[in-house]
Design a protein around this motif. Sequence first.
Motif, short mmCIF file in Angstrom:
data_model
loop_
_atom_site.label_atom_id
_atom_site.label_comp_id
_atom_site.label_asym_id
_atom_site.label_seq_id
_atom_site.Cartn_x
_atom_site.Cartn_y
_atom_site.Cartn_z
N ASP A 42 72.08 81.49 77.72
CA ASP A 42 72.06 82.93 77.56
C ASP A 42 73.03 83.33 76.44
OD1 ASP A 42 74.65 82.99 78.64
OD2 ASP A 42 73.97 83.67 80.62
N LEU A 43 73.19 84.60 76.21
CA LEU A 43 74.00 85.04 75.07
C LEU A 43 75.49 84.99 75.34
CD1 LEU A 43 71.82 87.95 73.63
CD2 LEU A 43 71.80 85.50 73.10
N ARG A 44 75.86 84.45 76.49
CA ARG A 44 77.25 84.10 76.76
C ARG A 44 77.48 82.59 76.69
NH1 ARG A 44 78.91 88.06 81.84
NH2 ARG A 44 78.82 90.04 80.69
N GLY A 45 76.43 81.84 76.38
CA GLY A 45 76.55 80.40 76.26
C GLY A 45 76.36 79.64 77.55
N ARG A 104 62.73 90.65 80.90
CA ARG A 104 62.88 90.18 79.52
C ARG A 104 64.10 89.28 79.44
NH1 ARG A 104 58.92 90.81 75.44
NH2 ARG A 104 57.47 92.32 76.31
N TYR A 105 64.02 88.24 78.61
CA TYR A 105 65.05 87.21 78.57
C TYR A 105 65.56 87.01 77.14
CZ TYR A 105 62.95 86.27 83.10
OH TYR A 105 62.46 86.40 84.37
N LYS A 106 66.86 87.19 76.95
CA LYS A 106 67.51 86.93 75.67
C LYS A 106 68.20 85.58 75.76
CE LYS A 106 68.15 91.90 75.03
NZ LYS A 106 69.12 93.00 74.83
N PHE A 107 68.13 84.79 74.68
CA PHE A 107 68.57 83.40 74.81
C PHE A 107 68.81 82.78 73.43
CE2 PHE A 107 64.03 83.37 74.19
CZ PHE A 107 63.82 82.31 73.33
N VAL A 108 69.44 81.62 73.47
CA VAL A 108 69.53 80.71 72.33
C VAL A 108 69.04 79.36 72.82
CG1 VAL A 108 71.06 79.46 70.76
CG2 VAL A 108 71.45 81.90 71.21
N ALA A 109 68.05 78.79 72.15
CA ALA A 109 67.57 77.44 72.44
C ALA A 109 67.97 76.53 71.29
CB ALA A 109 66.05 77.44 72.61
N ALA A 110 68.34 75.30 71.61
CA ALA A 110 68.82 74.40 70.56
C ALA A 110 68.59 72.95 70.95
CB ALA A 110 70.29 74.65 70.27
N SER A 111 68.71 72.08 69.97
CA SER A 111 68.52 70.65 70.20
C SER A 111 69.66 70.04 70.99
CB SER A 111 68.38 69.93 68.85
OG SER A 111 69.48 70.25 68.01
N ALA A 112 70.84 70.69 71.00
CA ALA A 112 71.99 70.18 71.74
C ALA A 112 72.95 71.33 72.01
CB ALA A 112 72.69 69.06 70.97
#
Length: 313
Positions: free
Chosen positions: A254-257, A279-287
């Motif tokens: 999420d946007l707090r990590g 609704r979902y706010k997010f960061v997706a990443a490889s690691a």
Amino acid sequence: MESVPVLIETLKRIVTGVIDEVRPGLIKAALSGEHADRTNSRHKDNFLSEFDLRLHDRYRELLSDALPSFVYASEEADPQVIGPHADPDLCVLVDPLDTSEMAVRSLYGYTHVMVYSRSLRRPIAAAVGDIFHELQVYIAARDESGVDHAWLIERDGTSHPLRLSRSVPLREALVTNFLMKPDRFGALAEQGRLFEELGSSGRGRIGVDFGSISLCHVAAGFTDSVIEFHKGFAVWDLAPGHYILSAAGGVVVDLRGRAIPLDYGFATVAEIVKAMDDRYKFVAASAMPLAQEVVAALSENRSDRARTHFPQP
């Protein structure tokens, strides 16, 4: 419940079959300019076509033939129980045609299916199909020992296991965002620190991507991160790709990590109905290190982070 290998083959067969059925009509619509758009009474700001509605019905028919009983949770209608059981364990989440307004122009088009076990409180299988690309289906499933696996399947049937083994720092990353709508593009343009980080090495890049397929691209190593901090994704756009990326070893925070659980709160039919409006706010990443870098780069402009909602385990 069907065994996992059978469930994987069932999803693969259904999704590839739907793609083969709908692609000729989408190409015809693109070349003729007759896009068959419809008034969208459920989501007034989203494009809707006759193809969306047709695939909604087609998925319900195909899934009904393949699964004994389930909750059918499609973008295009309220959730409904299918089959003889009044309270089935499985919930099947479907976005019949993602990026509809691009699909009817033969530019981009995707289709999502995720099978969620309500007793396990997590997905057990998912497939995201790419209608126009040779890299056709991204798929994930939980095996009998409880381990998740992910694969990419080409149009000719060639299968590639997906397991992320590398990541890059933000300054060298390809970060994507659904930036097509003017308000979304404007919000992205305000992210000064993110652009500074990406521009610091001359190798960082911003790209456009869409819904669950964007997380699948991270799972395959084609991109490095996806960000959604403005309006948020609906559950049918996030959840299938979230599961596939997780199975490949990537992360979604999420946007707090904080890591986002795979439990989307589908315990009851009433909760499924509610989840379809979230609704979902997010960061997706490889690691995780890259995800945390992205969160930090976004944080100075995110005054509304505390209002981001995610179900808790």
